[in-house]
Design a protein around this motif. Structure first.
Motif, mmCIF file in Angstrom:
data_model
loop_
_atom_site.group_PDB
_atom_site.id
_atom_site.type_symbol
_atom_site.label_atom_id
_atom_site.label_comp_id
_atom_site.label_asym_id
_atom_site.label_seq_id
_atom_site.Cartn_x
_atom_site.Cartn_y
_atom_site.Cartn_z
ATOM 1 N N PRO A 143 0.805 -1.216 0.000
ATOM 2 C CA PRO A 143 0.000 0.000 0.000
ATOM 3 C C PRO A 143 0.844 1.274 0.000
ATOM 4 O O PRO A 143 0.408 2.302 -0.516
ATOM 5 C CB PRO A 143 -0.836 -0.120 1.272
ATOM 6 N N VAL A 144 2.041 1.211 0.564
ATOM 7 C CA VAL A 144 2.900 2.395 0.611
ATOM 8 C C VAL A 144 3.307 2.815 -0.806
ATOM 9 O O VAL A 144 3.220 3.986 -1.174
ATOM 10 C CB VAL A 144 4.145 2.158 1.488
ATOM 11 N N LEU A 145 3.732 1.835 -1.614
ATOM 12 C CA LEU A 145 4.114 2.157 -2.990
ATOM 13 C C LEU A 145 2.906 2.554 -3.831
ATOM 14 O O LEU A 145 2.998 3.430 -4.691
ATOM 15 C CB LEU A 145 4.861 0.981 -3.635
ATOM 16 N N ALA A 146 1.767 1.915 -3.571
ATOM 17 C CA ALA A 146 0.548 2.302 -4.283
ATOM 18 C C ALA A 146 0.203 3.754 -3.969
ATOM 19 O O ALA A 146 -0.061 4.565 -4.872
ATOM 20 C CB ALA A 146 -0.612 1.383 -3.882
ATOM 21 N N TYR A 147 0.239 4.112 -2.694
ATOM 22 C CA TYR A 147 -0.067 5.484 -2.273
ATOM 23 C C TYR A 147 0.936 6.463 -2.888
ATOM 24 O O TYR A 147 0.566 7.530 -3.390
ATOM 25 C CB TYR A 147 -0.015 5.559 -0.747
ATOM 26 N N MET A 148 2.213 6.111 -2.854
ATOM 27 C CA MET A 148 3.250 6.975 -3.431
ATOM 28 C C MET A 148 2.979 7.243 -4.912
ATOM 29 O O MET A 148 3.016 8.378 -5.384
ATOM 30 C CB MET A 148 4.617 6.311 -3.282
ATOM 31 N N LEU A 149 2.706 6.163 -5.661
ATOM 32 C CA LEU A 149 2.465 6.294 -7.101
ATOM 33 C C LEU A 149 1.204 7.116 -7.379
ATOM 34 O O LEU A 149 1.173 7.937 -8.292
ATOM 35 C CB LEU A 149 2.367 4.911 -7.741
ATOM 36 N N TRP A 150 0.175 6.909 -6.567
ATOM 37 C CA TRP A 150 -1.052 7.691 -6.761
ATOM 38 C C TRP A 150 -0.846 9.144 -6.369
ATOM 39 O O TRP A 150 -1.462 10.041 -6.934
ATOM 40 C CB TRP A 150 -2.207 7.054 -5.990
ATOM 41 N N ASN A 151 0.033 9.381 -5.414
ATOM 42 C CA ASN A 151 0.414 10.752 -5.071
ATOM 43 C C ASN A 151 1.021 11.452 -6.283
ATOM 44 O O ASN A 151 0.678 12.589 -6.608
ATOM 45 C CB ASN A 151 1.461 10.725 -3.942
ATOM 46 N N LEU A 152 1.956 10.756 -6.941
ATOM 47 C CA LEU A 152 2.623 11.323 -8.114
ATOM 48 C C LEU A 152 1.635 11.541 -9.249
ATOM 49 O O LEU A 152 1.639 12.598 -9.901
ATOM 50 C CB LEU A 152 3.755 10.389 -8.575
ATOM 51 N N ALA A 153 0.777 10.544 -9.491
ATOM 52 C CA ALA A 153 -0.207 10.655 -10.573
ATOM 53 C C ALA A 153 -1.206 11.775 -10.284
ATOM 54 O O ALA A 153 -1.580 12.547 -11.173
ATOM 55 C CB ALA A 153 -0.938 9.329 -10.767
ATOM 56 N N ILE A 177 1.522 6.052 5.691
ATOM 57 C CA ILE A 177 1.206 7.267 4.950
ATOM 58 C C ILE A 177 2.407 8.210 4.946
ATOM 59 O O ILE A 177 2.768 8.781 3.905
ATOM 60 C CB ILE A 177 -0.050 7.967 5.533
ATOM 61 N N GLU A 178 3.041 8.324 6.096
ATOM 62 C CA GLU A 178 4.214 9.207 6.192
ATOM 63 C C GLU A 178 5.347 8.717 5.302
ATOM 64 O O GLU A 178 6.020 9.511 4.640
ATOM 65 C CB GLU A 178 4.673 9.316 7.653
ATOM 66 N N GLU A 179 5.556 7.403 5.253
ATOM 67 C CA GLU A 179 6.607 6.874 4.380
ATOM 68 C C GLU A 179 6.275 7.138 2.908
ATOM 69 O O GLU A 179 7.134 7.536 2.117
ATOM 70 C CB GLU A 179 6.815 5.372 4.606
ATOM 71 N N ALA A 185 7.752 12.686 -2.189
ATOM 72 C CA ALA A 185 8.396 14.006 -2.120
ATOM 73 C C ALA A 185 9.860 13.925 -2.555
ATOM 74 O O ALA A 185 10.389 14.868 -3.152
ATOM 75 C CB ALA A 185 8.307 14.568 -0.705
ATOM 76 N N GLY A 186 10.502 12.797 -2.286
ATOM 77 C CA GLY A 186 11.920 12.662 -2.598
ATOM 78 C C GLY A 186 12.221 12.151 -3.997
ATOM 79 O O GLY A 186 13.370 12.171 -4.429
#
Length: 202
Positions: A143-153, A177-179, A185-186
């Protein structure tokens, strides 16, 4: 020096007509004058112009100005994708994912989606996010990578990513969520996307 300037001006004069032809072809395509688009785009695609190859691939994929032919669509999209055209990489990934004109191959789909996503392609980022979220195409559930990718998209305007991210956040721990926020962001366009997270496991 004169020779260098002459070579540069010759190169510009050779490129200018090709670029002009592509603009004419793209404008014709947008105006639904597919016959003119095909006439302008085909020689440029054959000459190796990635943008023209992608557009010709779309014409075959959609059956615009030509008989719909998914094999030809894949042929031209793959040529553009191999030159680094992110839109074409996404289409090739989608065709492998669905098994359209090629044997279904989720590993290939992931490879092409990742190439496009690493160039900042929002739809590819969204698709990869779905794969991580739902543990499909051989991807680990993360879920962390999914959230990250959806953040970018989502940052690129993908509305589906906004919805999926909000739904996923309700099921995530604050640490996750923080990760994910930190990872997105990075991350910089043109660099590899992470393939695992610290807190994404169950």
């Amino acid at each position: 020096m004169k020779r260098l300037l002459l070579a540069a001006s010759l190169l510009i004069s050779l490129c200018a007509p090709a670029h002009a032809g592509f603009v004419e072809g793209a404008n014709a395509y947008n105006a639904k004058n597919y016959a003119l688009a095909l006439k302008e785009i085909t020689p440029l695609a054959k000459a190796g112009m990635a943008d023209a190859q992608h557009l010709l691939g779309l014409m075959y994929y959609m059956g615009r100005g030509v008989t719909r032919d998914y094999k030809q669509a894949l042929f031209w999209h793959r040529k553009a994708a191999e030159q680094g055209k992110a839109d074409a990489q996404y289409v090739v990934g989608a065709m492998y994912y669905t098994g359209n004109a090629v044997p279904q191959d989720h590993k290939q789909a992931v490879t092409w989606f990742r190439k496009a996503a690493e160039q900042g392609h929002a739809e590819a980022q969204y698709a990869l996010g779905l794969m991580y979220r739902h543990h499909v195409a051989g991807m680990p559930e993360d879920p962390v990578l999914a959230y990250m990718l959806w953040n970018l998209a989502a940052a690129s305007g993908n509305a589906n990513a906004v919805e999926q991210r909000a739904s996923l956040a309700k099921r995530m721990r604050q640490e996750q969520i923080e990760e994910a926020q930190s990872l997105s962001a990075g991350w910089k366009i043109g660099t590899p996307l992470p393939t695992h997270s610290r807190s994404g496991g169950a």
